[in-house]
Write a protein that holds these residues in place. Structure first.
Motif, PDB file in Angstrom:
ATOM      1  N   ASP A 114       0.810  -1.239   0.049  1.00 18.16           N
ATOM      2  CA  ASP A 114      -0.038   0.185   0.052  1.00 18.16           C
ATOM      3  C   ASP A 114       0.841   1.243   0.169  1.00 18.16           C
ATOM      4  N   GLU A 115       0.346   2.163  -1.097  1.00 18.58           N
ATOM      5  CA  GLU A 115       1.425   3.403  -1.093  1.00 18.58           C
ATOM      6  C   GLU A 115       1.690   4.205   0.238  1.00 18.58           C
ATOM      7  N   LEU A 116       0.560   4.327   1.123  1.00 23.06           N
ATOM      8  CA  LEU A 116       0.947   5.159   2.348  1.00 23.06           C
ATOM      9  C   LEU A 116       1.229   4.295   3.647  1.00 23.06           C
ATOM     10  N   THR A 117       0.436   3.086   3.766  1.00 24.63           N
ATOM     11  CA  THR A 117       0.676   2.482   4.819  1.00 24.63           C
ATOM     12  C   THR A 117       1.992   1.241   4.895  1.00 24.63           C
ATOM     13  N   GLY A 118       2.411   1.111   3.646  1.00 24.07           N
ATOM     14  CA  GLY A 118       3.560   0.216   3.544  1.00 24.07           C
ATOM     15  C   GLY A 118       2.776  -1.232   3.223  1.00 24.07           C
ATOM     16  N   GLN A 119       1.881  -1.805   4.004  1.00 20.47           N
ATOM     17  CA  GLN A 119       0.885  -2.905   3.907  1.00 20.47           C
ATOM     18  C   GLN A 119      -0.386  -2.492   4.294  1.00 20.47           C
ATOM     19  N   ALA A 120      -1.344  -3.173   3.547  1.00 21.00           N
ATOM     20  CA  ALA A 120      -2.585  -2.947   3.921  1.00 21.00           C
ATOM     21  C   ALA A 120      -3.406  -4.454   4.016  1.00 21.00           C
ATOM     22  N   VAL A 121      -4.547  -4.400   5.071  1.00 22.11           N
ATOM     23  CA  VAL A 121      -5.095  -5.618   5.492  1.00 22.11           C
ATOM     24  C   VAL A 121      -6.176  -5.881   4.394  1.00 22.11           C
ATOM     25  N   ASN A 122      -6.060  -7.189   3.632  1.00 21.05           N
ATOM     26  CA  ASN A 122      -7.272  -7.590   2.880  1.00 21.05           C
ATOM     27  C   ASN A 122      -7.655  -9.019   3.299  1.00 21.05           C
ATOM     28  N   ALA A 123      -9.102  -8.898   3.205  1.00 17.60           N
ATOM     29  CA  ALA A 123      -9.516 -10.088   3.868  1.00 17.60           C
ATOM     30  C   ALA A 123     -10.419 -10.850   2.914  1.00 17.60           C
ATOM     31  N   PHE A 124     -10.452 -12.208   2.893  1.00 11.56           N
ATOM     32  CA  PHE A 124     -11.265 -12.951   2.075  1.00 11.56           C
ATOM     33  C   PHE A 124     -12.091 -13.816   2.907  1.00 11.56           C
ATOM     34  N   VAL A 125     -13.545 -13.648   2.777  1.00  6.56           N
ATOM     35  CA  VAL A 125     -14.441 -14.272   3.675  1.00  6.56           C
ATOM     36  C   VAL A 125     -15.418 -15.396   2.906  1.00  6.56           C
ATOM     37  N   SER A 126     -15.754 -16.391   3.433  1.00  8.40           N
ATOM     38  CA  SER A 126     -16.668 -17.067   3.130  1.00  8.40           C
ATOM     39  C   SER A 126     -17.969 -16.919   3.827  1.00  8.40           C
ATOM     40  N   ILE A 127     -18.945 -16.753   3.125  1.00 11.83           N
ATOM     41  CA  ILE A 127     -20.249 -16.483   4.041  1.00 11.83           C
ATOM     42  C   ILE A 127     -21.044 -17.591   4.085  1.00 11.83           C
ATOM     43  N   LYS A 128     -21.534 -17.769   5.416  1.00  8.46           N
ATOM     44  CA  LYS A 128     -22.740 -19.013   5.605  1.00  8.46           C
ATOM     45  C   LYS A 128     -23.739 -18.765   4.925  1.00  8.46           C
ATOM     46  N   ASP A 129     -24.378 -20.013   4.451  1.00  7.27           N
ATOM     47  CA  ASP A 129     -25.851 -19.877   3.667  1.00  7.27           C
ATOM     48  C   ASP A 129     -26.834 -19.202   4.373  1.00  7.27           C
ATOM     49  N   GLY A 130     -27.668 -18.486   3.585  1.00  9.61           N
ATOM     50  CA  GLY A 130     -28.663 -17.835   4.378  1.00  9.61           C
ATOM     51  C   GLY A 130     -28.410 -16.388   4.773  1.00  9.61           C
ATOM     52  N   ASN A 131     -27.159 -16.046   4.431  1.00  9.11           N
ATOM     53  CA  ASN A 131     -26.790 -14.467   4.546  1.00  9.11           C
ATOM     54  C   ASN A 131     -26.500 -14.030   3.422  1.00  9.11           C
ATOM     55  N   GLU A 132     -27.305 -12.505   3.545  1.00  4.23           N
ATOM     56  CA  GLU A 132     -27.102 -11.834   2.019  1.00  4.23           C
ATOM     57  C   GLU A 132     -25.782 -10.925   2.066  1.00  4.23           C
ATOM     58  N   ILE A 133     -25.195 -11.265   0.849  1.00  3.35           N
ATOM     59  CA  ILE A 133     -23.654 -10.566   0.659  1.00  3.35           C
ATOM     60  C   ILE A 133     -24.107  -9.029   0.150  1.00  3.35           C
ATOM     61  N   ASN A 134     -23.922  -7.950   0.877  1.00  6.60           N
ATOM     62  CA  ASN A 134     -24.046  -6.823   0.593  1.00  6.60           C
ATOM     63  C   ASN A 134     -22.956  -5.889   1.143  1.00  6.60           C
ATOM     64  N   ASP A 135     -23.098  -4.345   0.714  1.00  4.75           N
ATOM     65  CA  ASP A 135     -22.145  -3.544   1.590  1.00  4.75           C
ATOM     66  C   ASP A 135     -22.271  -3.450   2.928  1.00  4.75           C
ATOM     67  N   ALA A 136     -23.509  -3.822   3.511  1.00  5.17           N
ATOM     68  CA  ALA A 136     -23.996  -3.376   4.862  1.00  5.17           C
ATOM     69  C   ALA A 136     -23.067  -4.657   5.476  1.00  5.17           C
ATOM     70  N   LEU A 137     -22.976  -5.712   5.044  1.00  7.26           N
ATOM     71  CA  LEU A 137     -22.369  -7.011   5.532  1.00  7.26           C
ATOM     72  C   LEU A 137     -20.871  -6.517   5.663  1.00  7.26           C
ATOM     73  N   ARG A 138     -20.301  -5.941   4.732  1.00  6.50           N
ATOM     74  CA  ARG A 138     -18.862  -5.386   4.425  1.00  6.50           C
ATOM     75  C   ARG A 138     -18.660  -4.526   5.734  1.00  6.50           C
ATOM     76  N   LYS A 139     -19.409  -3.620   5.708  1.00  4.89           N
ATOM     77  CA  LYS A 139     -19.347  -2.562   6.857  1.00  4.89           C
ATOM     78  C   LYS A 139     -19.244  -3.151   8.217  1.00  4.89           C
ATOM     79  N   ASP A 140     -20.202  -4.150   8.313  1.00 10.09           N
ATOM     80  CA  ASP A 140     -20.392  -4.842   9.602  1.00 10.09           C
ATOM     81  C   ASP A 140     -19.118  -5.347   9.853  1.00 10.09           C
TER      82      ASP A 140
END
Length: 669
Positions: free
Chosen positions: A570-596
């Motif tokens: 990352d240009e500013l912080t050297g490294q940045a945290v990136n996350a990969f998540v698998s979501i359990k069935d029955g949960n909606e994948i949207n921006d609200a979940l990512r914010k959460d």
């Protein structure tokens, strides 16, 4: 190290013709109050040779020169790296607080010890060594009255104010072990550290101030203490005077308690190997580990590096921009400058508040001679523009960098624009566990190469190891993982309550060596180039965070099945945290979940650990034994899909294509 994670980051050893060597600027010597402690690079080489061939003689003399002993030691060093039982200056008795305060107060009680630069410009004050001795003594009485005994741990959750240093020194004065938690950590992180260290007393403030914002330190402590039944007292310094929740009987005001007691408290006699402090650092298992440093060895490392690396002299004014909650603040805001009897700048604010000139204005205002900060801050200030560097800073002769390797173009900006080609830039390499600098130029002495940490400090014998064979690679122009093959005084002695973990993390990886966890190259002149972590740790803004710790925070969310976290450049912080998540069935994948999910990490660890990007994927790339292959995720994020290697050994190779598609789609948005 685990399967698939052995290779250090690539990048050939720089060719000789590609790299400029910068000699110590002539103007450095003109600004100097006297002359550097060493005459030349040959003088360094001569001392270095002795420190490796006869370390007992070398460190015995250095310890007697730089520290004041109540009782002298007879044995310089026992133990070995293989045995994990290193001990230094065995029969010696001394006190850290005495070495940092009393001996200087006796010589000149009116000499400035702490220059406090508050968050708001124009606020702040200077505290002399005489005043510091009185403040430390009063707090020592208070802690003693609270039932704190020699060997007990005390938790500190403090902003960057002089009282944080007073608290450090009062703990060490009575023989208590300070456990400082960075005041950006969440209540959950603080709770875990209080419980692990078995701290019965916590010291904090009503609130903190930083960058024009208010931080609810007392509220965070209260949230943590709901689950810490063994904490008997919480001492609160009034920083803002805000109304804060109060638990009668447990909570006490600093000012009300300290005014009851005399202004002198006799320092406790401590053995060299008595614990001085615990500092929790991220471990690859996700459970924070309390790195333990002991008294004499750590103090010697701080004093010796302060003297030779920063070229500290008696009239200097030292400014380290690190927070006392991290090792940089422990060693180079508190211990090194105070051990050497100079003034240390305690800066409460941020480099951008109220504007991007703040650091330089502070350096100008206080005639700062040495300035020390992380590349993250320098990248931010470089990007803001050179017009912010208006201050003359005529006394500035050493510019230090800490926390991660500094890119050549940032190094050159630091040298040209901040130092005006008159200051010596030193890029220092070290870790929480090493206690003080291990590979570093010496101010006023070592010719430097932008991007290289240069040469080993006294007593440090580096080895480059082949991660595949585990054998040491001799000679120059080589690359591998970095280890050290000789013990040194300031190295951490154990992980609190988990010595096996200490052995397995640092000393059993390559038997007979201390393993740094970093990849490195040694060039044709023996200069070292640090390549970054080779294990599951990300380095954000110079702070090490465990991927396992962030993954554990994500998995606490009810919608997350699995999580994998990697660091990307990352240009500013050297490294940045990136996350990969698998979501359990029955949960909606949207921006609200990512914010959460981001909020979940902020609550669990702290804002600085929050992922910059979260990718939702149906599954993660795993070996047949179930191990997540983070290396593959790193390559995909770096756009190196053609270098993934053989993915047929994965339990489901098709997930790789899905992940590549997900990353591409999100980058298009």
């Amino acid at each position: 190290m685990s399967e698939g994670e052995t290779q250090p980051p690539k990048g050939a050893v720089p060719e000789a013709h590609e790299v400029d060597t910068f000699h110590v600027p002539k103007a450095f010597h003109k600004k100097h109050p006297k002359k550097p402690h060493l005459d030349s690079l040959d003088h360094y080489k001569e001392m270095y040779k002795e420190s490796i061939s006869d370390p007992n003689k070398f460190w015995g003399k250095m310890a007697r020169d730089l520290l004041t002993w109540e009782r002298d030691f007879q044995t310089v060093h026992t133990g070995s790296l293989a045995g994990g039982d290193n001990a230094w200056f065995l029969e010696g008795k001394l006190n850290a607080s005495y070495n940092c305060v009393d001996r200087h107060a006796a010589k000149d009680p009116n000499k400035p010890a702490i220059i406090y630069e508050a968050d708001e410009v124009g606020e702040g004050r200077t505290i002399t060594y005489g005043e510091l001795l009185r403040e430390v003594s009063k707090l020592s009485w208070v802690l003693k009255e609270m039932g704190v005994k020699k060997g007990d741990t005390v938790a500190l959750y403090m902003p960057m104010i002089p009282e944080a240093l007073v608290a450090f020194l009062a703990c060490t004065r009575i023989g208590a072990v300070h456990s400082v938690v960075f005041a950006g950590f969440s209540a959950d992180s603080l709770r875990d550290r209080i419980i692990d260290a078995k701290s019965k007393v916590v010291i904090t403030t009503d609130e903190g101030k930083r960058g024009g914002k208010v931080i609810g330190t007392k509220k965070i402590v209260d949230d943590a203490l709901r689950q810490c039944p063994d904490v008997s007292h919480c001492l609160v310094y009034k920083r803002t005077g805000a109304e804060v929740p109060w638990t009668k009987g447990r909570d006490l005001w600093w000012s009300e308690e300290t005014e009851k007691w005399p202004a002198y408290y006799a320092p406790e006699s401590m053995s060299s190997e008595d614990p001085l402090f615990l500092l929790y650092t991220s471990g690859s298992t996700g459970k924070p580990k309390g790195v333990m440093h002991t008294t004499a060895g750590y103090l010697l490392g701080a004093a010796a590096t302060g003297k030779y690396v920063f070229d500290i002299h008696d009239t200097d004014r030292f400014f380290c921009g690190g927070d006392v909650g991290w090792i940089t603040g422990h060693t180079y805001v508190v211990y090194a400058p105070l051990l050497l009897g100079v003034a240390t700048v305690v800066f409460e604010g941020t480099p951008a508040y109220p504007n991007f000139s703040r650091y330089w204005d502070v350096c100008e205002k206080h005639d700062v001679t040495q300035f020390y900060v992380a590349p993250t801050a320098l990248r931010l200030l470089k990007r803001a523009g050179d017009h912010h560097v208006k201050a003359q800073m005529k006394n500035l002769r050493v510019l230090g960098s800490v926390g991660e390797p500094i890119a050549a173009e940032v190094w050159k900006w630091y040298f040209d624009i901040v130092g005006k080609e008159e200051a010596h830039v030193i890029d220092t390499y070290w870790q929480t566990e090493t206690g003080s600098h291990v590979i570093t130029p010496l101010g006023g002495v070592t010719p430097t190469k932008p991007g290289s940490a240069s040469l080993p400090f006294f007593g440090i014998e580096p080895a480059i190891i082949d991660p595949v064979s585990g054998e040491e690679i001799h000679g120059n122009d080589v690359e591998g993982v970095l280890a050290f093959k000789q013990a040194w005084p300031s190295m951490a002695r154990t992980v609190w309550g988990a010595h096996k973990r200490y052995m397995d993390t640092y000393l059993n990886v390559y038997k007979g060596y201390y393993f740094t966890g970093d990849g490195a190259a040694r060039d044709h002149e023996g200069y070292y180039w640090i390549r970054g972590r080779v294990d599951d740790v990300v380095n954000v803004s110079g702070h090490r965070l465990s991927t396992a710790e962030i993954e554990a925070a994500l998995i606490e969310h009810h919608a997350v099945g699995e999580a994998a976290v990697v660091g990307i450049n990352d240009e500013l912080t050297g490294q940045a945290v990136n996350a990969f998540v698998s979501i359990k069935d029955g949960n909606e994948i949207n921006d609200a979940l990512r914010k959460d999910l981001i909020l979940q990490v902020r609550k669990s660890i702290g804002p600085f650990a929050a992922p910059k990007a979260i990718y939702t994927v149906p599954d993660l790339p795993k070996t047949r034994s179930g191990k997540i292959m983070r290396r593959i995720l790193r390559k995909i994020l770096a756009g190196e899909e053609d270098q993934l290697g053989d993915t047929s050994t994965l339990s489901d190779p098709s997930v790789v294509d899905t992940i590549i598609q997900t990353v591409h789609d999100s980058k298009k948005k």
